[in-house]
Structures are given as C-alpha cells and as structure tokens.
Design a protein around this motif. Structure first.
Motif, PDB file in Angstrom:
ATOM      1  N   SER A 116      32.296  43.266  35.860  1.00  0.00           N
ATOM      2  CA  SER A 116      33.607  43.329  36.516  1.00  0.00           C
ATOM      3  C   SER A 116      33.728  44.578  37.390  1.00  0.00           C
ATOM      4  N   LEU A 117      33.237  45.706  36.870  1.00  0.00           N
ATOM      5  CA  LEU A 117      33.274  46.949  37.655  1.00  0.00           C
ATOM      6  C   LEU A 117      32.421  46.811  38.910  1.00  0.00           C
ATOM      7  N   LEU A 118      31.279  46.135  38.780  1.00  0.00           N
ATOM      8  CA  LEU A 118      30.424  45.890  39.937  1.00  0.00           C
ATOM      9  C   LEU A 118      31.095  44.948  40.926  1.00  0.00           C
ATOM     10  N   GLY A 119      31.754  43.908  40.422  1.00  0.00           N
ATOM     11  CA  GLY A 119      32.413  42.941  41.302  1.00  0.00           C
ATOM     12  C   GLY A 119      33.477  43.564  42.173  1.00  0.00           C
ATOM     13  N   ALA A 120      34.156  44.603  41.670  1.00  0.00           N
ATOM     14  CA  ALA A 120      35.192  45.259  42.461  1.00  0.00           C
ATOM     15  C   ALA A 120      34.617  46.031  43.644  1.00  0.00           C
ATOM     16  N   GLU A 121      33.294  46.314  43.599  1.00  0.00           N
ATOM     17  CA  GLU A 121      32.656  47.098  44.659  1.00  0.00           C
ATOM     18  C   GLU A 121      31.760  46.254  45.554  1.00  0.00           C
ATOM     19  N   VAL A 122      31.817  44.931  45.439  1.00  0.00           N
ATOM     20  CA  VAL A 122      30.885  44.069  46.154  1.00  0.00           C
ATOM     21  C   VAL A 122      30.986  44.248  47.665  1.00  0.00           C
ATOM     22  N   GLY A 123      32.217  44.278  48.192  1.00  0.00           N
ATOM     23  CA  GLY A 123      32.380  44.417  49.643  1.00  0.00           C
ATOM     24  C   GLY A 123      31.715  45.669  50.178  1.00  0.00           C
TER      25      GLY A 123
END
Length: 779
Positions: free
Chosen positions: A265-272
């Motif tokens: 989830s923490l990684l998903g927030a930084e995908v862009g």
C-alpha cells in the motif's frame, strides 16, 4: 486519407529510409549494448532524432554535463536492474499484496535511484531536478530496507507483533523438539526408530518408526515411506503442542501477510512518482552508455547552430572508426555559410560515400544526444533525406534507376528549405549522357532553392557544373598516383579523377585493350584548359586562406603559451607567499609557546598572576590576528593528525561549504571541523589487526562476524557491538562465531549470561546459521 496526411506519411517514410541508408539502426544497436539495465534500453529505443531544436540542445547539454561529472569524480553506478513496471501497476490496485521477493526487487531499483541521486547531488546545472526526483521516498525506502533481507525474508523487527509471534513460535518449536528428542533417547525404544531424527510433515514434527514396531509408540500416523518400511508417527503426547505450534505459525503468517500488504500500500501511493523516476533513471543510464560508446571514437559534444549549416573538424564516420580505429582519416568540412552545395568526386572506394554518410550520421547521432567523432558545430535541419546505394525493388518491378528516381521525386516534392539532402552517385544506372543531364538538373534545382545538399559523382559534366555554379563547392577525394591507392582525404577546390584506366592497368587488364581505351578516351577528351585555369585560381585562393588561418592559429598558440607562463608565475608567487606565511606562523607559535612556558614557570615560582595574565592576553591578540587567514582544504586521501585525540587519520571527503572533513579514524567515518585537522603526510596509519573488523550497527545492524579473531579481540569487539546496538535502540543482534572448536561460541554464551543488557541468548534457526550464529535479545 487527406492529401496532407499522405504527404506526412511520405515524409516519415523518407526519413526512415534515410536513417536506414545512414545506418542509424546499427548505431542504436551498439548503444543498446552499452546500457546496463532495461530502463536505459527502453529510453534509447524510444529516442527519435526528429524533435525540436530546444530538445536537441537539452540532450547535448545533459551529455556534456554528465561527461564533466564523470571526469571530476566517481563513476555512475552501473547495475542490471529488474523490470518492476508491472509490479508498480499491481501495487496501485486497492488491496493488492506483493510478495517479499517482489518488494525486494522494488527496493533494488530504489537503492540504485538513491545512488543516482547522490551522484547527481554534486551537479549544479541541468541535473538538479533529476537529483531531487531520483531520491526515493524516505519512509518507503526505510521500511523496505528495515523489513526485508536480500533473500526476501522479513526481519523479526519488521513489526513488534511479528517479533513477539516469532519468539512464541521458536519457544513452542523448542518444546516440541525437546519432547521428541527425549523419546528418541529412551533406551527401551532405541530399536524402533528407522532413523533417530525428528522429521516434519505438513508442518507437524514427527518421528520415523519402523513399520513392524508400530505398536511400540502410541500416536497418529501421518505418512508412510515409499518402501512401506517407515511410518511417520506423531506421538500422542506432542499432539497438543504441535497444535499450539500450528496456531502460532498461522498467526505469524497472518502478521507477515499484513506487513507485506502495508508495504504494498505504501508503494502504491508512490507509483506515479516512481514511474517518472524509472524514466529518469533510464535517461541517465542511456546518457552514460552513450558517453561510453562515444569514448570508443573519442567523441566530442558538438554545439548546435540555429541555422541549417555546419562546421566540422576532423570528421570521421563513427561506425568505420569502430572497425578501423587507427586508420580512419578525418576531414574538415564547412557548408551552409559561403556555399550551399558540395560535389564530391573521386575514384571508387576512395571514401566519397563514407564521407557523405558521415555527415548525415553524425547529425542524427547528435540529435539523439551522442558525442560525435568530430569537433565543431552541427546544423539544425528539419529533415535529412538520403539516396544512397541500390534502390532496386523487385516486388514493385523497379530497377535501381527507377527506384532512385522515385525516391528523388518524393524528396524534391517534400524537401523544405532547411533540410539536408545527401545524394550518392546520382544518375547512375541509365545512359551516361541522360544520367548526367538529370543529375545536373537536380543539383541546379536544389542549389537555386537554397537547400543544403551534398552529392557524389564520377561524371565530368557535374565537375564543370560545380566549377561554374555560384554557391557550389567542388571537392575531390585524394589519390596516391605512385601507389595507386586512395588517401581518403578531401581536397576542396580540386576535382577527384576516377583513375579508372590506371586502376585497370594495375589489376592486369590486357595491354591491347588498355591502349584502345586510352585512344578512345583521348579522342573524346574535351578541352579542359579553361577549367584547369579556373580550378588553379580557386586552389590558390584556398591555399592563401589556409595560410592566413594557420598564421592566426600560430598567434593564438603563442598567446596561449604566454598566458600559461603568466599563470604559472602567479601560482609560484602564491605558493611562495603561502610558504612565507606558514614559516612566520610557525615562528610566532614557537615564540608563543616559549612565553606560555615562561608564564607557567613564573606562576609556579612567584605566583605572579598579573604578569601571566598580561602575557596570555598579548598572545591572544597576536595569535588571533595571525589566525584570521583561512586554512587551506586538504585533498581527499591526505593524511594528518586529529588534534583532540592526537590520532593519525586519512581524509575521505571534503565539505568546503561547511569547512569540515570526513576522516577515517580506526575504521570509523567521522565528520570533524577543519580546525581539528593538522596535515602531515609523514604519518603512518595504524594497520588493521585480525582477519575481521568491528562494523558499526548503522552499517550492518543485525550481525557481527567474530570468525578468525582471538578470544581477547572477539570479546572487545562484542562489547563494542553491544554498546553501539543499545545506544541505537536495537532490540536484537546476531553474532556470527562459526562452529569450529566452540571457543567463540562459549565466549558469546557466557558474556550474554553475565551482561545485564542481554535479556536472552539462543542459537539461530537452521536456515539462519544454526549452531554457528547466536541471537541476543537486548533489554
């Protein structure tokens, strides 16, 4: 399809055809071979030379800036990286969970991005934005680094709950194993075991019993060997303990799954941001790979002119240079200012086509941001069209001449004024007179339209056209008449002879045929006296201009040498002044020390505090004034004395802005003020003792390697490790001592039992090192 769309498709097709003819795909393939990872390869594959002039200028600026950074300091890290684009897409989905190994792959990419950012931190130009973008999110990177090891296993300290659950699992597993080991040791049952070891089936600990002794052990049969001779039995006395162990392991797996889900989830927030980071990483590595490739032909980053003209010195064909690095001849060529068209003549294999291709290919390479095998300036062209080689198309039933004419038709129809046209052996493949007429007409059309063009030809009519035409430059490829070999040197103002009859005689064509051919050629030879006179006039003018330019270059060299002498003289004066100042300071310091000793002696003898105070005040004034000069920064690698400890150190890094140094003090890296460092290159650094060395917990917080050390050294290293771990708030450390003769293992166990900071001691799990590793829980 509209007419406008059709024209656009034709223009793109001509550009692609020119890139193929100029061998840009081969150059791009070589570039890809120097790229370290997939992101750079994607960037190189997607690059197009046909972008705005401002983008080309930015590409060249990035190459020049990275070239300077690499020349000034350490190399850019080059590592092969996994492709995580699909993982980022998955992480962006709600509720997604990446595996531990997948998260380790992401962390590897983030770690290299952090190294890229650190490398670019020295840049103060076009790379500043990239340096900020490449630095990974600190919380995400720290969580990934502190939660997972390199093999994808979660650390115990990934969460407090996981640490507690794993401790429970270890404790429960130990109870089960102790119970089963006790059964194995019972004397009355020794003959029933097929193999006196504990085995595991479906997560439960069992004992291997011979099939014919089944009744000697009450329990649950879980499995049978392939031969049928062994039963794997769970004794009744351990069933409940195995159940508790299974529950604890299930809770542990749930907690591990929760941690992985939180990290995803923490990684998903930084995908862009990470997708943009991957693109910048690819671009940076692609530039480095381009510089690496261009280093093979001693490439230079050219300047970009705003006009469709160029000036190149020592121009070489990059691909030819790679094949023949010591024999390719460089040529100087200017086109677009005084002349808009160049006709190159000369014998076959004399270098005409190679020079033509070199002009086009170096422009395309520079548009991609690559350094080129030449010095000078390239032109800004909206298109580069080329007709080179055999244009035969069997499927379209076109001959070489027909294919050439079709390409030429499209080029003449679509060519804008700021294009570059390259035509090789125009008019070949048909009747020589008709081909010559067509070639001259095309050349005149391009000249009258002001389009920059380069043509190669053997035809005499084109040579006369070049001598007559305004704005047309004639050049010939040199030929050594004695050795009958080309020199590959472009000679401007001179027409290169085809030398066909000479070459035919050299290869041994029969003499009667050669004599007849020479007679025919002589009879058909036109009167060239006027043309020779005109050519000689042009040659004399060119030689005068060359002599003038050479004189100017010599004067510039003389002035440069004089300036260097002045700079050297000024540097010598500065050094002498610095030496005199240092000697004066040393004299003042010696005098001050003598006065301090005298004041101290006076205090001891007569307790004259007033005189001592006045002496010290006067010294403060003198030394304060003398100490106003800033201390010179030492170079990296310099040795000297760390004054507070009087210890020899070596400089690792220099911070001019903060007036501080990073030094190596007995294996530790410390930042110290510049004033605490006294340079002394005669000092000898202390040698390392033993095979291993203490490493601070900040660098490897979970493990200390004591193997190969003597007992006294190991005990001192272990105490230092515990001091640092407790100070850093560590809850657990691991001590690697090996199995050996057990001396180091006993040392660790005894010290752990005696040290009040250690809450518990245990051997590591088999997969973590077993009897060769001790785990210490800290209070």
């Amino acid at each position: 399809m509209s007419e406008l769309a059709t024209l656009a498709d034709s223009a793109n097709a001509l550009r692609e055809s020119a890139q193929m003819a100029l061998e840009l795909p081969l150059l791009r393939q070589l570039w890809l071979g120097h790229c370290a990872h997939i992101y750079a390869q994607r960037h190189v594959s997607s690059l197009s030379p046909w972008v705005a002039a401002e983008e080309i200028r930015l590409r060249l600026q990035r190459s020049a800036s990275l070239q300077r950074l690499l020349a000034e300091g350490p190399s850019l890290p080059t590592l092969e990286l996994p492709d995580i684009k699909a993982l980022l897409v998955l992480a962006s989905r709600p509720g997604a969970t990446l595996s531990a190994l997948e998260l380790v792959r992401v962390r590897r990419v983030l770690a290299l991005a952090a190294e890229y950012a650190q490398f670019l931190g020295r840049a103060e130009d076009i790379f500043q934005e990239d340096a900020a973008l490449l630095a990974p999110h600190p919380i995400l990177f720290a969580r990934l680094r502190d939660s997972l090891d390199e093999d994808g296993a979660l650390f115990d300290h990934a969460s407090p709950e996981l640490a507690q659950l794993r401790q429970e699992v270890r404790g429960q597993r130990g109870q089960v194993q102790q119970y089963l080991l006790a059964l194995l040791r019972e004397r009355e049952r020794r003959d029933i075991w097929q193999d006196p070891h504990i085995v595991q089936r479906n997560g439960r600990f069992l004992l291997p019993v011979k099939a014919n002794f089944k009744g000697r052990l009450r329990g649950i049969v879980h499995d049978r060997s392939a031969s049928g001779e062994t039963l794997f039995i769970e004794p009744l006395g351990v069933v409940e303990q195995n159940n508790l162990l299974a529950e604890a392991e299930a809770a542990q797996r749930q907690e591990e799954e929760r941690i992985l889900r939180d990290l995803t989830s923490l990684l998903g927030a930084e995908v862009g941001r990470l997708e943009l980071t991957l693109e910048r990483m690819g671009r940076l590595e692609a530039i480095r790979a381009g510089l690496d490739l261009a280093g093979l032909w001693s490439g230079n980053v050219p300047l970009l002119r705003e006009s469709p003209s160029f000036s190149l010195r020592g121009l070489r064909h990059p691909l030819l240079h790679l094949r023949h690095p010591t024999s390719v001849v460089g040529n100087d060529l200017d086109l677009g200012e005084d002349a808009r068209q160049l006709l190159i003549t000369g014998p076959n294999t004399g270098g005409k086509s190679a020079l033509l291709k070199a002009v086009g290919l170096v422009h395309l390479a520079a548009y991609l941001g690559l350094p080129i095998p030449a010095e000078g300036q390239i032109g800004t062209f909206s298109a580069i069209y080329a007709v080179i080689g055999d244009a035969q198309d069997l499927q379209a039933d076109l001959s070489s001449f027909s294919g050439q004419m079709r390409q030429l038709r499209d080029i003449l129809q679509l060519t804008p004024p700021d294009a570059l046209i390259l035509l090789d052996e125009l008019g070949n493949g048909t009747d020589p007179r008709e081909g010559a007429a067509l070639a001259q007409a095309v050349a005149a059309n391009l000249r009258d339209r002001g389009v920059l063009s380069i043509l190669t030809s053997h035809m005499a009519v084109l040579k006369r056209y070049a001598l007559q035409g305004e704005g047309v430059l004639l050049g010939g490829m040199g030929f050594d008449l004695e050795r009958l070999e080309p020199t590959y040197r472009l000679q401007l103002g001179r027409a290169g002879a085809s030398q066909g009859l000479r070459i035919a005689r050299k290869v041994g064509l029969p003499e009667p045929i050669l004599a007849l051919a020479e007679a025919i050629h002589s009879g058909a030879q036109e009167n060239w006296e006027n043309w020779e006179e005109h050519r000689d006039a042009l040659l004399r003018k060119a030689e005068e201009q060359f002599a003038s330019a050479q004189a100017a270059a010599d004067e510039q060299t003389r002035l440069r040498a004089k300036l260097q002498q002045e700079l050297d003289k000024a540097a010598a004066l500065r050094q002498r002044a610095a030496d005199e100042a240092r000697m004066e300071w040393q004299r003042m310091l010696a005098n001050a020390r003598a006065q301090v000793r005298s004041a101290i002696a006076g205090l001891k003898q007569g307790r004259n505090t007033q005189a001592a105070s006045e002496t010290l005040d006067s010294l403060d004034q003198v030394l304060g004034m003398a100490n106003t000069a800033p201390q010179a920064l030492p170079a990296v690698g310099s040795r000297g004395l760390f004054l507070p400890l009087r210890a020899p150190v070596q400089v690792q890094r220099v911070d001019p802005a903060g007036q501080r140094l990073q030094v190596d003090l007995r294996g530790k890296q410390l930042w110290i003020p510049l004033a605490q460092f006294q340079p002394d290159e005669t000092l000898a650094l202390p040698k390392e003792r033993g095979r291993s060395q203490y490493v601070s917990p900040e660098e490897h917080p979970w493990r200390l390697d004591l193997r190969g050390q003597r007992r006294e050294e190991a005990e001192a290293a272990l105490l230092r490790h515990l001091d640092a771990a407790v100070a850093a708030g560590r809850s657990q450390v691991e001590i690697l001592h090996g199995k050996g003769n057990g001396v180091l293992a006993d040392l660790v166990r005894v010290l752990a039992q005696q040290d009040p900071r250690v809450a518990a001691w245990r051997m590591a799990r088999p997969e973590q090192g077993g009897g060769g590793v001790s785990e210490l829980e800290l209070r």
